[in-house]
Write a protein that holds these residues in place. Structure first.
Motif, PDB file in Angstrom:
ATOM      1  N   ALA A 108       0.831  -1.211   0.000  1.00 54.23           N
ATOM      2  CA  ALA A 108       0.000   0.000   0.000  1.00 54.23           C
ATOM      3  C   ALA A 108       0.862   1.257   0.000  1.00 54.23           C
ATOM      4  O   ALA A 108       0.576   2.221  -0.730  1.00 54.23           O
ATOM      5  CB  ALA A 108      -0.936  -0.012   1.202  1.00 54.23           C
ATOM      6  N   PHE A 109       1.937   1.269   0.809  1.00 52.12           N
ATOM      7  CA  PHE A 109       2.764   2.470   0.857  1.00 52.12           C
ATOM      8  C   PHE A 109       3.587   2.622  -0.418  1.00 52.12           C
ATOM      9  O   PHE A 109       3.792   3.744  -0.900  1.00 52.12           O
ATOM     10  CB  PHE A 109       3.682   2.451   2.073  1.00 52.12           C
ATOM     11  N   ILE A 110       4.057   1.519  -0.985  1.00 51.95           N
ATOM     12  CA  ILE A 110       4.775   1.602  -2.258  1.00 51.95           C
ATOM     13  C   ILE A 110       3.863   2.168  -3.342  1.00 51.95           C
ATOM     14  O   ILE A 110       4.257   3.053  -4.114  1.00 51.95           O
ATOM     15  CB  ILE A 110       5.331   0.233  -2.670  1.00 51.95           C
ATOM     16  N   GLN A 111       2.618   1.706  -3.383  1.00 58.65           N
ATOM     17  CA  GLN A 111       1.689   2.204  -4.398  1.00 58.65           C
ATOM     18  C   GLN A 111       1.334   3.669  -4.156  1.00 58.65           C
ATOM     19  O   GLN A 111       1.225   4.452  -5.102  1.00 58.65           O
ATOM     20  CB  GLN A 111       0.435   1.336  -4.423  1.00 58.65           C
ATOM     21  N   GLN A 112       1.175   4.048  -2.886  1.00 60.61           N
ATOM     22  CA  GLN A 112       0.939   5.459  -2.577  1.00 60.61           C
ATOM     23  C   GLN A 112       2.117   6.315  -3.052  1.00 60.61           C
ATOM     24  O   GLN A 112       1.934   7.379  -3.652  1.00 60.61           O
ATOM     25  CB  GLN A 112       0.730   5.656  -1.075  1.00 60.61           C
ATOM     26  N   THR A 113       3.321   5.823  -2.800  1.00 59.82           N
ATOM     27  CA  THR A 113       4.509   6.569  -3.202  1.00 59.82           C
ATOM     28  C   THR A 113       4.647   6.603  -4.718  1.00 59.82           C
ATOM     29  O   THR A 113       5.106   7.605  -5.279  1.00 59.82           O
ATOM     30  CB  THR A 113       5.760   5.950  -2.554  1.00 59.82           C
ATOM     31  N   GLN A 114       4.267   5.543  -5.404  1.00 61.64           N
ATOM     32  CA  GLN A 114       4.268   5.570  -6.871  1.00 61.64           C
ATOM     33  C   GLN A 114       3.395   6.716  -7.393  1.00 61.64           C
ATOM     34  O   GLN A 114       3.779   7.437  -8.319  1.00 61.64           O
ATOM     35  CB  GLN A 114       3.748   4.245  -7.430  1.00 61.64           C
ATOM     36  N   GLN A 115       2.224   6.874  -6.795  1.00 62.94           N
ATOM     37  CA  GLN A 115       1.312   7.925  -7.232  1.00 62.94           C
ATOM     38  C   GLN A 115       1.888   9.311  -6.956  1.00 62.94           C
ATOM     39  O   GLN A 115       1.825  10.209  -7.814  1.00 62.94           O
ATOM     40  CB  GLN A 115      -0.041   7.753  -6.542  1.00 62.94           C
ATOM     41  N   LEU A 116       2.467   9.484  -5.771  1.00 65.39           N
ATOM     42  CA  LEU A 116       3.073  10.772  -5.449  1.00 65.39           C
ATOM     43  C   LEU A 116       4.249  11.060  -6.377  1.00 65.39           C
ATOM     44  O   LEU A 116       4.427  12.188  -6.845  1.00 65.39           O
ATOM     45  CB  LEU A 116       3.533  10.789  -3.993  1.00 65.39           C
ATOM     46  N   SER A 117       5.070  10.048  -6.626  1.00 65.78           N
ATOM     47  CA  SER A 117       6.220  10.221  -7.496  1.00 65.78           C
ATOM     48  C   SER A 117       5.788  10.636  -8.900  1.00 65.78           C
ATOM     49  O   SER A 117       6.388  11.532  -9.511  1.00 65.78           O
ATOM     50  CB  SER A 117       7.034   8.920  -7.550  1.00 65.78           C
ATOM     51  N   ALA A 118       4.746   9.995  -9.419  1.00 65.55           N
ATOM     52  CA  ALA A 118       4.261  10.346 -10.753  1.00 65.55           C
ATOM     53  C   ALA A 118       3.802  11.801 -10.807  1.00 65.55           C
ATOM     54  O   ALA A 118       4.052  12.501 -11.798  1.00 65.55           O
ATOM     55  CB  ALA A 118       3.125   9.406 -11.158  1.00 65.55           C
TER      56      ALA A 118
END
Length: 352
Positions: A108-118
């Motif tokens: 969940a945190f990796i996916q959240q960070t993917q979205q923020l990074s994008a």
């Protein structure tokens, strides 16, 4: 978007510089009874202190112990360079081009960070662990020399990114075997966020977390607007660290995070190289000396402090607009300050 105020240090006094020096903070709060319970421990490569107010000591100590144990577990799980943790295991699996099953909270945190990074156009990108290692910033001591230009270009040709990761039925895969995760850029934000939940579970009325100068204030009353429960943060002069030269008010349930090029670096042949790396150049960011972000979401504050610094003079305004960020302070290498209008009223005191 309301325009920012651009000032020089001569116009607002050098005291404001203390705001963005992580780890150089003095803390004070309102007078309370019983006296505050304060405990300090070392984790995430920095000193962490927890200040709990308006709480009997046994109750406060239980909450602090729970936070410390949780932070230690987080440190092991998320450390990119120490064996046995989840991020280390993920990096090993990626290097071997293998899928790996990971816990739901890690995913969940990796996916959240993917979205923020994008949304930052990957200026903030925890998938650049191999670049961090190339520069040697994964070690405790950074002595140089900087990596050769051909090695940096080889990394850019591969351009590993957290965007290369995919998930299917709880398993993580990467289309780029050069991806190495390192969440040093926003893990403290997650830690503050989760510490707030622990404080809530222990029914702590009011607390302040200090993770190496990154701050998270807490009030059990999420609607707390009482100015008497605000925090006064005394800021140390970087030129004379023994004295406080400025104060800023931090209200309840707010985070204040800073990224700077002044604290973790090495000097080589007369040039300074910061640990904050720009994924688009494979070189340290050097346009801003520091960036501070004040936000109710600690993960957002931690992420954007880094992203704005790397974006530099030509990119920071686009990120402010993208995230509708209202409270920030930027200082460039010439000591010019950019203070958002919304943050200015909270800078309440400076001394010559």
């Amino acid at each position: 978007m309301q325009p920012s105020t651009r000032l020089t240090t001569s116009l607002i006094t050098r005291g404001i510089l203390g705001l963005v020096l992580a780890g150089l903070l003095l803390l004070s709060g309102c007078q309370t009874t019983p006296p505050p319970v304060v405990q300090t421990f070392y984790v995430f490569g920095t000193e962490v202190s927890v200040h709990i107010y308006d709480t009997p000591s046994p109750q406060a100590q239980k909450a602090i112990h729970a936070i410390e144990q949780h932070f230690l577990a987080m440190h092991q799980a998320w450390h990119a360079w120490e064996p046995h943790g989840w991020v280390y295991q993920i990096n090993q699996a990626i290097a071997q081009d293998q899928a790996i099953e990971i816990p739901a909270d890690i995913q969940a945190f990796i996916q959240q960070t993917q979205q923020l990074s994008a949304r930052t156009h990957h200026l903030f990108d925890p998938g650049i662990g191999s670049l961090i290692a190339l520069w040697g910033f994964h070690q405790r001591d950074w002595q140089g020399p900087p990596p050769d230009l051909h090695l940096r270009q080889a990394w850019l040709d591969q351009r590993p990114s957290i965007a290369d990761l995919a998930f299917e039925q709880g398993q993580l895969t990467s289309r780029n075997t050069e991806v190495r995760l390192d969440f040093g850029g926003n893990l403290k934000g997650l830690a503050v966020q989760q510490a707030w939940s622990i404080l809530q579970d222990h029914q702590i009325p009011r607390a302040l977390l200090n993770l190496g100068g990154d701050l998270g204030s807490f009030s059990l009353d999420t609607r707390d607007k009482n100015p008497h429960t605000n925090w006064t943060i005394k800021l140390r002069d970087p030129q004379q660290p023994e004295r406080a030269i400025a104060e800023v008010i931090l209200p309840a349930n707010m985070a204040l995070f800073t990224s700077g090029t002044y604290q973790r670096y090495f000097d080589w042949q007369g040039q300074r190289f910061s640990h904050l790396l720009n994924p688009n150049t494979a070189a340290p960011a050097d346009s801003f000396a520091s960036v501070s972000v004040w936000h109710p979401d600690p993960v957002m504050a931690d992420t954007l402090a880094t992203a704005l610094l790397i974006a530099g003079p030509n990119g920071w305004q686009a990120l402010v607009a993208e995230f509708e960020l209202s409270h920030y302070l930027l200082i460039d290498q010439q000591n010019q300050l950019i203070v958002s209008p919304a943050l200015s009223p909270w800078l309440v005191k400076t001394t010559p």
